[in-house]
Design a protein around this motif. Structure first.
Motif, PDB file in Angstrom:
ATOM      1  N   ALA A  76     -24.866   1.029 -11.956  1.00 29.43           N
ATOM      2  CA  ALA A  76     -25.797   0.274 -11.366  1.00 29.43           C
ATOM      3  C   ALA A  76     -24.887  -1.068 -11.083  1.00 29.43           C
ATOM      4  O   ALA A  76     -25.522  -2.022 -10.525  1.00 29.43           O
ATOM      5  CB  ALA A  76     -27.238   0.027 -11.856  1.00 29.43           C
ATOM      6  N   ARG A  77     -23.885  -1.534 -11.559  1.00 28.77           N
ATOM      7  CA  ARG A  77     -23.086  -2.732 -11.539  1.00 28.77           C
ATOM      8  C   ARG A  77     -23.238  -3.402 -10.121  1.00 28.77           C
ATOM      9  O   ARG A  77     -23.662  -4.523 -10.067  1.00 28.77           O
ATOM     10  CB  ARG A  77     -21.811  -2.885 -11.946  1.00 28.77           C
ATOM     11  N   SER A  78     -22.689  -2.573  -9.000  1.00 27.53           N
ATOM     12  CA  SER A  78     -22.670  -3.478  -7.704  1.00 27.53           C
ATOM     13  C   SER A  78     -24.102  -3.412  -7.258  1.00 27.53           C
ATOM     14  O   SER A  78     -24.385  -4.401  -6.528  1.00 27.53           O
ATOM     15  CB  SER A  78     -21.900  -2.326  -6.822  1.00 27.53           C
ATOM     16  N   LEU A  79     -24.875  -2.677  -7.402  1.00 28.57           N
ATOM     17  CA  LEU A  79     -26.232  -2.592  -6.950  1.00 28.57           C
ATOM     18  C   LEU A  79     -26.815  -3.911  -7.521  1.00 28.57           C
ATOM     19  O   LEU A  79     -27.614  -4.459  -6.703  1.00 28.57           O
ATOM     20  CB  LEU A  79     -27.202  -1.400  -7.305  1.00 28.57           C
ATOM     21  N   VAL A  80     -27.102  -4.057  -8.744  1.00 29.96           N
ATOM     22  CA  VAL A  80     -27.535  -5.174  -9.431  1.00 29.96           C
ATOM     23  C   VAL A  80     -26.830  -6.248  -8.838  1.00 29.96           C
ATOM     24  O   VAL A  80     -27.427  -7.359  -8.447  1.00 29.96           O
ATOM     25  CB  VAL A  80     -27.388  -5.089 -10.974  1.00 29.96           C
ATOM     26  N   ARG A 113     -25.596  -7.172  -5.957  1.00 27.67           N
ATOM     27  CA  ARG A 113     -26.030  -7.159  -4.783  1.00 27.67           C
ATOM     28  C   ARG A 113     -27.403  -7.867  -4.726  1.00 27.67           C
ATOM     29  O   ARG A 113     -27.865  -9.024  -3.982  1.00 27.67           O
ATOM     30  CB  ARG A 113     -26.137  -6.159  -3.813  1.00 27.67           C
ATOM     31  N   GLU A 114     -28.153  -7.462  -5.635  1.00 24.17           N
ATOM     32  CA  GLU A 114     -29.701  -8.024  -5.751  1.00 24.17           C
ATOM     33  C   GLU A 114     -29.622  -9.497  -6.315  1.00 24.17           C
ATOM     34  O   GLU A 114     -30.516 -10.231  -5.908  1.00 24.17           O
ATOM     35  CB  GLU A 114     -30.526  -7.142  -6.619  1.00 24.17           C
ATOM     36  N   ILE A 157     -35.693  -5.012 -11.085  1.00 22.65           N
ATOM     37  CA  ILE A 157     -34.503  -3.955 -10.346  1.00 22.65           C
ATOM     38  C   ILE A 157     -33.946  -2.967 -11.044  1.00 22.65           C
ATOM     39  O   ILE A 157     -33.647  -3.127 -12.280  1.00 22.65           O
ATOM     40  CB  ILE A 157     -33.309  -5.132 -10.503  1.00 22.65           C
ATOM     41  N   GLY A 191     -31.567  -0.387 -12.873  1.00 20.66           N
ATOM     42  CA  GLY A 191     -30.260  -0.340 -13.417  1.00 20.66           C
ATOM     43  C   GLY A 191     -30.205  -1.684 -14.465  1.00 20.66           C
ATOM     44  O   GLY A 191     -29.112  -1.457 -14.969  1.00 20.66           O
TER      45      GLY A 191
END
Length: 212
Positions: free
Chosen positions: A138-142, A144-145, A188, A190
């Motif tokens: 989830a590194r990239s997802l988090v 971006r958020e 969020i 992840g």
């Protein structure tokens, strides 16, 4: 001055340790002084619950029993440091990547005593980058958020937490509402833990040997 204040804070925290207690112990350079001081009265306590492998190793060197939180149940006292502390005793923690276990032990404890030097005191949190522990996928997802919320996420490359996760450090935030931001980030997917200790903030803050 900083190291002397850290030592004074670590020693001053002993005043909150009572006979027969099981003490929650945090992580970091100031806590290391507390552990050294605790060793002098180790026969007066049942043992400790440790928040990191680093602290567990130091406790073991002193012969202080390290217990499992699942077996101890609620704790009377937790002693830990912080990377930043505001006037309301809200904290940023996680510079040592132990934030998840630290937050668990803090939540389990009736009294949270935070030990710091004066350089950690700020009017508004955020000058120190906010650590966030994330599930690796989830590194990239988090990230971006976090950008949507105005933060600048930086992956702490090469760091793996004691739980097998990764850490993102968020720069550029001036955190005027720590409770609200902590709540928002916790939604969020992840994110394992946010390094804001605001909902469960410190009950007592020792800056050197004085109470904030």
């Amino acid at each position: 001055m900083s190291s002397n204040e850290k030592r004074l804070a670590g020693e001053a925290a002993l005043r909150y340790v009572e006979d027969g207690m099981i003490v929650g112990v945090g992580t970091g350079s100031t806590v290391a002084y507390f552990i050294d001081a605790l060793a002098d009265i180790k026969d007066r306590i049942q043992g400790v619950v440790s928040s990191s492998e680093q602290s567990t190793a130091q406790l073991a060197r002193h012969g202080i029993p390290v217990l499992d939180l699942n077996a101890t149940g609620p704790l009377a006292l937790y002693v830990d440091g912080a990377d930043e502390c505001d006037p309301q005793r809200c904290l940023i923690k996680g510079g040592g990547a132990a934030l998840t276990r630290e937050k668990i032990v803090a939540e389990a404890s009736a009294k949270f005593v935070c030990i710091i030097d004066s350089g950690k005191c700020v009017d508004v949190l955020g000058k120190f980058p906010l650590p966030i522990e994330v599930i690796p996928m989830a590194r990239s997802l988090v990230g971006r958020e976090v950008v949507k919320l105005g933060g600048q996420p930086v992956w702490r490359d090469g760091v793996v937490t004691d739980n097998g996760n990764w850490v993102i450090d968020v720069h550029g935030w001036r955190i005027a509402d720590p409770v609200g931001l902590e709540r928002q980030l916790n939604q969020i997917p992840g994110i394992v833990t946010v390094g804001l200790f605001a909902r469960r903030r410190a009950d007592v803050v020792l800056v050197g040997d004085r109470v904030l």
